[in-house]
Design a protein around this motif. Structure first.
Motif, short mmCIF file in Angstrom:
data_model
loop_
_atom_site.label_atom_id
_atom_site.label_comp_id
_atom_site.label_asym_id
_atom_site.label_seq_id
_atom_site.Cartn_x
_atom_site.Cartn_y
_atom_site.Cartn_z
N ASP A 302 43.85 34.18 30.61
CA ASP A 302 43.28 34.26 31.96
C ASP A 302 41.82 34.65 31.86
OD1 ASP A 302 43.17 34.05 34.66
OD2 ASP A 302 44.62 35.63 35.09
N LEU A 303 41.09 34.41 32.94
CA LEU A 303 39.72 34.88 33.04
C LEU A 303 39.72 36.40 33.20
CD1 LEU A 303 38.29 32.22 35.51
CD2 LEU A 303 38.16 32.22 33.02
N VAL A 304 38.65 37.05 32.73
CA VAL A 304 38.54 38.49 32.85
C VAL A 304 37.28 38.85 33.61
CG1 VAL A 304 39.81 38.88 30.72
CG2 VAL A 304 37.32 38.72 30.64
N PRO A 305 37.27 39.98 34.31
CA PRO A 305 36.05 40.40 35.02
C PRO A 305 34.88 40.57 34.05
CG PRO A 305 37.94 41.71 35.71
CD PRO A 305 38.39 40.91 34.52
N LEU A 306 33.68 40.24 34.50
CA LEU A 306 32.51 40.31 33.64
C LEU A 306 32.17 41.74 33.23
CD1 LEU A 306 30.18 37.64 35.26
CD2 LEU A 306 31.55 37.43 33.19
N ASN A 307 32.66 42.72 33.99
CA ASN A 307 32.36 44.11 33.64
C ASN A 307 33.37 44.72 32.67
OD1 ASN A 307 34.53 44.33 35.32
ND2 ASN A 307 33.61 45.77 36.77
N ARG A 308 34.37 43.95 32.25
CA ARG A 308 35.34 44.47 31.29
C ARG A 308 34.73 44.42 29.90
NH1 ARG A 308 41.28 42.27 31.71
NH2 ARG A 308 40.99 43.33 33.71
N ARG A 309 34.94 45.47 29.12
CA ARG A 309 34.29 45.60 27.83
C ARG A 309 35.22 45.36 26.65
NH1 ARG A 309 30.52 44.99 30.41
NH2 ARG A 309 30.86 43.12 29.14
N THR A 310 36.52 45.43 26.83
CA THR A 310 37.45 45.20 25.72
C THR A 310 38.64 44.37 26.19
OG1 THR A 310 38.69 47.25 26.14
CG2 THR A 310 36.85 47.38 24.58
#
Length: 335
Positions: A302-310
């Protein structure tokens, strides 16, 4: 066969193709058309009495959820259409080398193709817009050079653009060797046939079809194979990094990736590969579901939020004899 059993049968492969990795179906897109088409896939090898279950490749190659998010689509990916069914021409570096789609109401279709490589994939189907639900329509079968490969029932209607779905193994070499058992070799014509074979009285207007692809570039990490580029919801994503961890009984293991700071969308895949003896998990596992014996691989993306770091996948098995790998991979949108 219920849907859970169906998913398991699609994910099961014989020992000879146990290199299956990130080429499994993902849960990130609508795969209803896939589950409705392929009830079971058996390859009868003349050289050896081995049942090889063909697996459905990751839907990041298919991208079928576009109908619910029209703004997600892009015109950068080339497509071709045949009797109302649309195919990607070059999804993720793959190449469409043959296709055939019957008109609604016809009971068979055949395509002859001449590959330049033995590392191939295919997608087969039999739509029937007047039939809803698996096992309610006419039964159709897929054959390769006269050898039966699979059977399922005709139902539903086209659900977006199709790409390559199935192969015999994730390793390019093992995949090519499996195709050779059906007399499919580079430079030699071969023929796929999709035909209604039983319960024709259940059919309304069946539409069998088939497409053959030369597989795109792949890369391997710690024995797990990944597509270098994938297609999801009409966009192409390129591999940035991956991490693989080995299962060892009840030991808690995890694979983790640091996500880059970017303005481009990131697509993350989590899964398990080459699993033996099943995978029964404690609830604190992350990014995985339990896997029955005989199921060698599974994945979701799935796509992940751009602010997620790991991005992480974690397995805490209940069973002491489980072996195999878990993995996480990140792709960045490039189109």
């Amino acid at each position: 066969m219920n849907i859970d059993e169906l998913k398991q049968s699609l994910a099961t492969i014989a020992d000879e193709t146990q290199d299956l990795g990130a080429g499994q179906r993902l849960d990130g897109v609508d795969h209803k058309a896939v589950t409705n088409r392929r009830t079971t896939v058996l390859a009868t090898c003349a050289a050896a009495a081995v049942a090889v279950a063909a697996v459905t490749v990751a839907p990041w190659v298919l991208g079928r959820s576009d109908e619910t998010q029209p703004t997600e689509r892009t015109d950068s990916l080339r497509t071709v259409s045949d009797n109302g069914v649309t195919f990607y021409s070059e999804p993720g570096g793959a190449k469409l080398i043959g296709r055939a789609v019957a008109s609604p109401g016809q009971d068979s279709v055949t395509v002859t193709f001449t590959p330049s490589t033995g590392n191939l994939m295919w997608t087969d189907f039999c739509y029937d817009a007047g039939v809803n639900g698996i096992d309610k329509g006419a039964e159709f079968a897929l054959a390769l050079n006269g050898h039966r490969l699979s059977f399922s029932t005709c139902s539903g209607k086209p659900e977006g653009t199709l790409g390559a779905e199935a192969s015999f193994a994730d390793s390019p070499d093992k995949n090519a060797r499996a195709w050779e058992r059906y007399d499919v070799v580079p430079g030699k014509p071969s023929t796929f046939t999709v035909r209604v074979i039983k319960h024709a009285d259940r059919a309304v207007a069946p539409q069998p079809g088939i497409a053959v692809y030369e597989r795109g570039p792949r890369q391997v990490k710690d024995g797990v194979w990944f597509d270098r580029e994938v297609v999801y919801k009409g966009h192409t994503y390129r591999m940035l990094s991956s991490d693989v961890a080995s299962l060892a009984g009840r030991q808690v293991v995890h694979a983790q990736i640091d996500l880059p700071v970017t303005e481009n969308r990131l697509y993350v895949v989590k899964g398990a590969s080459q699993v033996r003896h099943g995978l029964d998990l404690f609830p604190d596992s992350v990014g995985l579901g339990s896997m029955s014996r005989g199921v060698s691989g599974t994945a979701s993306g799935d796509l992940v939020p751009l602010n997620r770091r790991t991005a992480m996948v974690r397995a805490h098995p209940k069973n002491s004899d489980v072996t195999g790998h878990i993995f996480v991979a990140v792709y960045e949108q490039i189109d």
